[in-house]
Enzyme design. Structure first.
Site, PDB file in Angstrom:
ATOM      1  N   LYS A  32     -28.283  56.776  62.440  1.00 37.90           N
ATOM      2  CA  LYS A  32     -27.643  56.699  63.761  1.00 37.90           C
ATOM      3  C   LYS A  32     -27.426  55.213  64.057  1.00 37.90           C
ATOM      4  O   LYS A  32     -28.347  54.512  64.466  1.00 37.90           O
ATOM      5  CB  LYS A  32     -28.570  57.335  64.810  1.00 37.90           C
ATOM      6  CG  LYS A  32     -27.890  57.910  66.039  1.00 37.90           C
ATOM      7  CD  LYS A  32     -27.054  56.955  66.834  1.00 37.90           C
ATOM      8  CE  LYS A  32     -27.829  56.096  67.795  1.00 37.90           C
ATOM      9  NZ  LYS A  32     -27.014  55.033  68.449  1.00 37.90           N
ATOM     10  N   GLU A  41     -36.666  37.633  75.983  1.00 36.25           N
ATOM     11  CA  GLU A  41     -35.673  37.531  74.915  1.00 36.25           C
ATOM     12  C   GLU A  41     -34.271  37.549  75.524  1.00 36.25           C
ATOM     13  O   GLU A  41     -33.872  38.543  76.135  1.00 36.25           O
ATOM     14  CB  GLU A  41     -35.826  38.704  73.936  1.00 36.25           C
ATOM     15  CG  GLU A  41     -34.905  38.577  72.733  1.00 36.25           C
ATOM     16  CD  GLU A  41     -34.959  39.785  71.796  1.00 36.25           C
ATOM     17  OE1 GLU A  41     -34.929  40.933  72.292  1.00 36.25           O
ATOM     18  OE2 GLU A  41     -35.026  39.572  70.576  1.00 36.25           O
ATOM     19  N   GLU A  97     -38.934  47.323  63.997  1.00 37.02           N
ATOM     20  CA  GLU A  97     -38.589  45.895  63.989  1.00 37.02           C
ATOM     21  C   GLU A  97     -37.954  45.601  65.340  1.00 37.02           C
ATOM     22  O   GLU A  97     -36.827  46.036  65.604  1.00 37.02           O
ATOM     23  CB  GLU A  97     -37.625  45.571  62.856  1.00 37.02           C
ATOM     24  CG  GLU A  97     -38.315  45.607  61.505  1.00 37.02           C
ATOM     25  CD  GLU A  97     -37.385  45.303  60.359  1.00 37.02           C
ATOM     26  OE1 GLU A  97     -37.765  45.626  59.213  1.00 37.02           O
ATOM     27  OE2 GLU A  97     -36.285  44.779  60.598  1.00 37.02           O
ATOM     28  N   CYS A 148     -32.757  38.578  65.720  1.00 35.53           N
ATOM     29  CA  CYS A 148     -34.161  38.770  66.116  1.00 35.53           C
ATOM     30  C   CYS A 148     -35.028  37.602  65.710  1.00 35.53           C
ATOM     31  O   CYS A 148     -36.002  37.280  66.373  1.00 35.53           O
ATOM     32  CB  CYS A 148     -34.690  40.060  65.499  1.00 35.53           C
ATOM     33  SG  CYS A 148     -34.563  40.076  63.717  1.00 35.53           S
TER      34      CYS A 148
HETATM   35  P1  NAD Z   1     -31.397  48.818  71.375  1.00 30.24           P
HETATM   36  O1  NAD Z   1     -32.849  49.083  71.328  1.00 30.24           O
HETATM   37  O2  NAD Z   1     -30.703  48.887  72.670  1.00 30.24           O
HETATM   38  O3  NAD Z   1     -30.612  49.856  70.414  1.00 30.24           O
HETATM   39  C1  NAD Z   1     -30.941  49.970  69.047  1.00 30.24           C
HETATM   40  C2  NAD Z   1     -30.602  51.376  68.599  1.00 30.24           C
HETATM   41  O4  NAD Z   1     -31.455  52.288  69.274  1.00 30.24           O
HETATM   42  C3  NAD Z   1     -29.176  51.817  68.910  1.00 30.24           C
HETATM   43  O5  NAD Z   1     -28.681  52.547  67.806  1.00 30.24           O
HETATM   44  C4  NAD Z   1     -29.353  52.699  70.120  1.00 30.24           C
HETATM   45  O6  NAD Z   1     -28.353  53.681  70.270  1.00 30.24           O
HETATM   46  C5  NAD Z   1     -30.687  53.362  69.804  1.00 30.24           C
HETATM   47  N1  NAD Z   1     -31.396  53.907  70.959  1.00 30.24           N
HETATM   48  C6  NAD Z   1     -31.367  53.488  72.245  1.00 30.24           C
HETATM   49  N2  NAD Z   1     -32.154  54.270  73.006  1.00 30.24           N
HETATM   50  C7  NAD Z   1     -32.707  55.211  72.191  1.00 30.24           C
HETATM   51  C8  NAD Z   1     -33.613  56.285  72.375  1.00 30.24           C
HETATM   52  N3  NAD Z   1     -34.118  56.578  73.573  1.00 30.24           N
HETATM   53  N4  NAD Z   1     -33.959  57.029  71.309  1.00 30.24           N
HETATM   54  C9  NAD Z   1     -33.480  56.741  70.080  1.00 30.24           C
HETATM   55  N5  NAD Z   1     -32.597  55.738  69.844  1.00 30.24           N
HETATM   56  C10 NAD Z   1     -32.229  54.976  70.881  1.00 30.24           C
HETATM   57  O7  NAD Z   1     -31.197  47.409  70.662  1.00 30.24           O
HETATM   58  P2  NAD Z   1     -29.840  46.568  70.519  1.00 30.24           P
HETATM   59  O8  NAD Z   1     -29.493  46.004  71.846  1.00 30.24           O
HETATM   60  O9  NAD Z   1     -28.833  47.399  69.775  1.00 30.24           O
HETATM   61  O10 NAD Z   1     -30.307  45.415  69.517  1.00 30.24           O
HETATM   62  C11 NAD Z   1     -30.853  44.198  69.910  1.00 30.24           C
HETATM   63  C12 NAD Z   1     -32.370  44.213  69.800  1.00 30.24           C
HETATM   64  O11 NAD Z   1     -32.764  44.480  68.458  1.00 30.24           O
HETATM   65  C13 NAD Z   1     -33.008  42.883  70.144  1.00 30.24           C
HETATM   66  O12 NAD Z   1     -34.145  43.090  70.929  1.00 30.24           O
HETATM   67  C14 NAD Z   1     -33.413  42.327  68.791  1.00 30.24           C
HETATM   68  O13 NAD Z   1     -34.459  41.392  68.809  1.00 30.24           O
HETATM   69  C15 NAD Z   1     -33.769  43.566  68.060  1.00 30.24           C
HETATM   70  N6  NAD Z   1     -33.732  43.344  66.617  1.00 30.24           N
HETATM   71  C16 NAD Z   1     -34.928  43.204  65.935  1.00 30.24           C
HETATM   72  C17 NAD Z   1     -34.923  42.942  64.564  1.00 30.24           C
HETATM   73  C18 NAD Z   1     -36.214  42.731  63.816  1.00 30.24           C
HETATM   74  O14 NAD Z   1     -36.180  42.698  62.600  1.00 30.24           O
HETATM   75  N7  NAD Z   1     -37.345  42.582  64.478  1.00 30.24           N
HETATM   76  C19 NAD Z   1     -33.709  42.829  63.887  1.00 30.24           C
HETATM   77  C20 NAD Z   1     -32.521  42.969  64.610  1.00 30.24           C
HETATM   78  C21 NAD Z   1     -32.553  43.234  65.971  1.00 30.24           C
END
Ligand code: NAD
Length: 501
Positions: A189, A395, A264, A298
């Site tokens: 997804k 962040e 992550e 990230c």
């Molecule tokens: P997000 O958490 O908003 O969304 C990530 C994914 O989760 C999307 O596909 C979204 O549709 C899904 N999602 C949202 N709510 C959900 C739920 N209730 N149940 C299941 N899935 C759900 O994150 P984003 O804004 O897309 O990405 C940015 C974030 O990702 C930042 O906080 C960044 O630090 C983090 N990130 C971390 C790493 C790492 O390796 N630690 C790497 C890349 C990004």
């Protein structure tokens, strides 16, 4: 060198089929349209890229059942056959790397100079884990005087992979490649803001001969398809990359079905510059690690901790360089920072400019919107910040750097560890003893000393505190996607306790 006009012309050709046919899900090897669709728009100018199939709980159920049905044969396939197939996928990625990068720049706003490399990193991820596949099940022999214990690993089953919108292709391959190499089947997804490259990956896997149902793609929103995936009883584990608060929701959603989770999450990573550092190299690294990939990264070093004896000089050089960063069209090879992913995120990032000012930090560079169209912002730097300010704690996830000064090593460590997150840390000092001492105490999953973030695939990747649970990379990935079984053989006539005799 390829220029913007050439890139745009090529992109136009690649997007034509999505414009007319939309972006479909791919379930059990078949294209599947959703009952409804959502739009994906470019952050460059808000133009419509395509309508995307909106997956729901029913689509997830179909995909999970396909993954379950495909699992026994895929898990039983000899590792060297899986290896060959995954290398074919890597070949397919390399052949279409330009298309992937063009689409991803347009879909996410991240600059060509980084995304062209990120596409190839996707192929490297597949090659690395392909090579590990034949030995993925290997275990240990643990003999005692009476028993011979042997361990073996089995793939856990169908898994869900949920990915974010920053470097979406590279991050998806980072999860999907080890899952497939381990013998798991996958329901992916991707983030609703960047669906293009996930579709390309699913197509490449299909064309490489991955059996139907082994990788299924379901687009949709987090609360719909995402949630359904985390709650589905046939899905044994969730590999998630995204925000910390989403990770927490997923943990709750997966509780009833006892999901294994790998998270992550976010970061507020410190780069600590001591006065004995090689300041030229440190300056390059500080700038690179917060302004590359739009700071939507990230592992970005979003907090600069600089020793006060060198702070003024370091800040002066930093301001000049930050002001010279080229903001522009993500497909222009000269661009260093492109537009932020979408309006909501732009509003979030720019709100921190006001927050920083109101809290009393100094806006030393940037902070302004660029142009009236798209979500462009000048790379931003705040100096004179305190560690307890929101710009030092939260962040921001944009081209936004907060600088805090420190007097000595003890204060640097206190500031560095004084946040909820613990993903990475970057340390600049020529003093080896201090580097060892400091890195030992720094609360982070990954630390680089006198270097920017340079990944080596066999090493562990992941965070502590609110930055994540679990590790990827090397054999750590297989630990997540596999179960370890121990079988104990009695080797002699040891005495068994006789009850009731
Ligand atoms: P997000 O958490 O908003 O969304 C990530 C994914 O989760 C999307 O596909 C979204 O549709 C899904 N999602 C949202 N709510 C959900 C739920 N209730 N149940 C299941 N899935 C759900 O994150 P984003 O804004 O897309 O990405 C940015 C974030 O990702 C930042 O906080 C960044 O630090 C983090 N990130 C971390 C790493 C790492 O390796 N630690 C790497 C890349 C990004």
């Amino acid at each position: 060198m390829t220029d913007l006009a050439t890139h745009l012309a090529k992109l136009d050709t690649h997007l034509a089929r999505f414009r007319s046919g939309g972006i479909l899900n791919l379930i059990d090897g078949q294209d599947v349209a959703g009952d409804a669709t959502f739009e994906t728009r470019s952050p460059v100018d808000e133009t419509l890229i395509a309508h995307v199939a909106l997956g729901d709980a029913a689509s997830i159920d179909r995909a999970a059942k396909a993954a379950k049905a495909a699992f026994p044969a895929w898990a039983a396939m000899p590792g060297d056959q899986r290896k060959a197939l995954l290398h074919c996928i890597a070949d397919g990625i390399e052949a279409r790397a330009e298309e992937i990068a063009l689409c991803e720049c347009w879909d996410t706003g991240q600059a060509w100079r980084f995304m062209s490399k990120a596409a190839l990193r996707g192929a490297e991820n597949f090659r690395y884990f392909a090579d590990q596949a034949p030995a993925a099940r290997d275990g240990q022999s643990l003999p005692t005087p009476t028993h011979w214990n042997v361990t073996i690993r089995h793939p856990i089953g169908p898994v869900g992979v949920i990915t974010p919108w920053n470097t979406p292709f590279m991050l998806s391959t980072w999860k999907i490649a080890p899952a497939l190499a381990a013998g798991c089947t996958v329901v992916h997804k991707p983030a609703e803001f960047s669906p293009l490259s996930a579709r390309l990956l699913a197509e490449i896997c299909n064309e490489a001969g991955l059996p139907p149902g082994v990788l299924n793609l379901v687009n949709g929103v987090g609360e719909g398809a995402g949630r359904a995936l985390t709650e589905h009883p046939d899905i044994k584990a969730i590999a998630f990359v995204g925000e910390t608060r989403t990770g927490s929701m997923i943990m709750k959603q997966g509780a009833d079905t006892l999901k294994r989770v790998h998270f992550e999450l976010g970061g507020k990573n410190p780069v600590i510059v001591f006065d004995d550092a090689d300041l030229d190299r440190a300056l390059d690294a500080v700038i690179f690690m917060i302004y590359s990939l739009n700071g939507e990264r990230c592992t970005s070093s979003s907090r600069l901790l600089v020793q006060d004896s060198i702070a003024d000089k370091f800040h002066a050089r930093l301001v000049d360089r930050v002001n010279a960063i080229r903001v522009g069209h993500p497909l222009d090879p000269a661009t260093e920072v492109g537009p932020l992913i979408h309006r909501t995120h732009f509003d979030k990032v720019t709100s921190y400019v006001e927050i920083g000012r109101a809290d009393g930090a100094t806006l030393a560079a940037g902070g302004l919107r660029v142009g009236g169209e798209g979500w462009f912002i000048r790379p931003t730097l705040f100096t004179n910040a305190r560690s307890d300010m929101r710009i030092s704690q939260e962040e921001v996830f944009g081209p936004f750097l907060t600088s805090i000064t420190f007097a000595d090593e003890a204060e640097a460590l206190r500031i560095a560890n004084g946040v909820a997150y613990g993903l990475t840390g970057y340390l600049w000092t020529q003093d080896l003893t201090r580097a060892l001492r400091f890195s030992e105490r720094l609360e982070a999953g990954m630390i680089w000393v006198n270097s920017e973030n340079v990944r080596h695939l066999p090493t562990p990747f992941g965070g502590v505190k609110s930055s994540g649970i679990g590790r990827d990379g090397g054999d750590w990935s297989f630990d997540f996607y596999m179960e370890t079984k121990n079988t104990s053989f009695a080797t002699g006539q040891h005495k068994i306790q006789r009850l009731g005799a």
